[in-house]
Enzyme design. Sequence first.
Site, short mmCIF file in Angstrom:
data_model
loop_
_atom_site.label_atom_id
_atom_site.label_comp_id
_atom_site.label_asym_id
_atom_site.label_seq_id
_atom_site.Cartn_x
_atom_site.Cartn_y
_atom_site.Cartn_z
N GLY A 316 0.88 -1.15 -0.10
CA GLY A 316 0.06 0.03 0.16
C GLY A 316 0.71 1.25 0.04
N ARG A 357 0.51 10.45 12.33
CA ARG A 357 1.50 9.44 12.41
C ARG A 357 2.66 9.98 13.29
NH1 ARG A 357 4.32 7.93 8.65
NH2 ARG A 357 4.64 5.73 9.12
N TYR A 361 3.36 7.25 15.97
CA TYR A 361 4.54 6.17 15.74
C TYR A 361 5.87 7.05 15.94
CZ TYR A 361 0.84 3.73 13.45
OH TYR A 361 -0.52 3.21 13.10
N CYS A 388 -4.47 22.01 20.14
CA CYS A 388 -3.84 22.18 21.47
C CYS A 388 -3.30 21.23 22.04
CB CYS A 388 -5.38 22.77 22.15
SG CYS A 388 -4.76 23.72 23.76
N GLU A 389 -2.07 20.56 21.51
CA GLU A 389 -1.55 19.45 22.19
C GLU A 389 0.13 19.71 21.83
OE1 GLU A 389 -2.31 16.51 23.41
OE2 GLU A 389 -4.67 16.52 23.29
N TYR A 418 -1.70 6.65 5.13
CA TYR A 418 -1.94 6.68 6.33
C TYR A 418 -2.18 8.00 6.76
CZ TYR A 418 -0.89 1.77 5.82
OH TYR A 418 -0.90 0.54 5.37
#
Length: 463
Positions: A316, A357, A361, A388-389, A418
């Site tokens: 993929g 991602r 990951y 807000c992170e 992805y």
Amino acid sequence: MHSTASSPAPEWLVVPDDANDLVPSVWPVSARRADDGELFIGGVSAGDLAREYGTPLQVLDEAEVRRRAAGLRGAFDAAAAAHGTTARIYYAGKALLNTSIVRWVREEGLNVDVCTGGELEVALAAGADAANLGFHGNNKSAAELERAVEVGVGTIIIDSTIEIQRLAEIVVRTGAQQRVMLRVNSGVHAETHDFLATAHEDQKFGFPLTEAPAAVARIRETPGLVFTGLHCHIGSQIFGVAGFRESAARVLDLHQQLLAGGDIPQLNLGGGFGIAYTRVDDPVPITELADGIVAAVAEECARRGISVPALAFEPGRAIIGNAGVTLYEVGTTKDVALGVGTRCYVSVDGGMSDNARPALYGAQYSARIASRTSAADPVLVRVVGKHCESGDIVVDHEHLPGDVAPGDLLAVAATGAYCAPLSSNYNHVPRPPIVAVRDGASRVIVRGESMRDLLARDAGITQ
């Protein structure tokens, strides 16, 4: 030169001689700079794309998708023919799926792999022949299996004993004949992130090798179920052949054992072929990978005195990953002094809602200013989103020209796989459109969301 202990950059990150360069292994073949420095993809300028469709914007190079799909098919066809067998390529739809992509890969001779009822409906809506579909998933519902059997899905990959029972009830009731494979865990742990390695025993997919014979016996004794072979997927973003070789050896031990109960025409070794996200990534060329994997299977079959089965693979990312480029607009920049140097934080108008991602990951990406080139010295940057992170990181470590500024267009490469499938409306940010480019033209293949779309699902709002 390489980063040193006096810099907050990781050791793998190379300071480029030119912070405007486009590393060929990372970007689509069509990516180029115009005389004024503007980035073009598929013959369309980044500025024109941003003006017409807005940012963030996922751009997909159709010719790149087709080139990679055809290249994979050709490489595995040739490798299989050299050992007296055949190979079938399924595009792994979970990487990125819409009706346009289904049509592209089908036109290049690929089948399609789906893993939910929703993905199945997208493939069918694109006009795909259900007989050329594979249906994966660890928790296929009775309704999903019923639909798959009804439309004539070519192969259902069974993932649990409960699925055998569900399928048995459906085929006995309907009188259907359904081809199935059994997913097994070879115990080979691919050299990748733990969340991406899917063949080790302590995880949700498939059957341990020791339990597979009983499952196959149950399938074979069920009228209407036709056992066609074993399936094993060892992980994702894999650069070498060694893991596939070891996994194939273990699965072929089981394959040989099961031959006593009848023919087994096919072996599916999954996908997971790696791509380059940064200049230091060095994936094995696809022809070398195909030759190596198929040769390993042939050698293991010869060692056991058995015929080489027809092979299947499910790439993929290797087809769609490098074909995607996401465009953002820079909103703010901020220099942060650290104990071992300075990092420039470059904030863009998207973030973890369109690319989760890095947060999931720790995935690394490459970025370049897309609206111009610059002679400014490279500076260490971290490209971050608007959410807000603190973990809202788009590109964790990169070098950009030191004059990167608000209003610049920023292009992040290798976002085809992805990113859109994992997108969300976190902080009520609409998901961006996906635009295909080819031969100097562009078109929307997935519409972006509007604020009206977001509010439409809120039952507390009166229309």
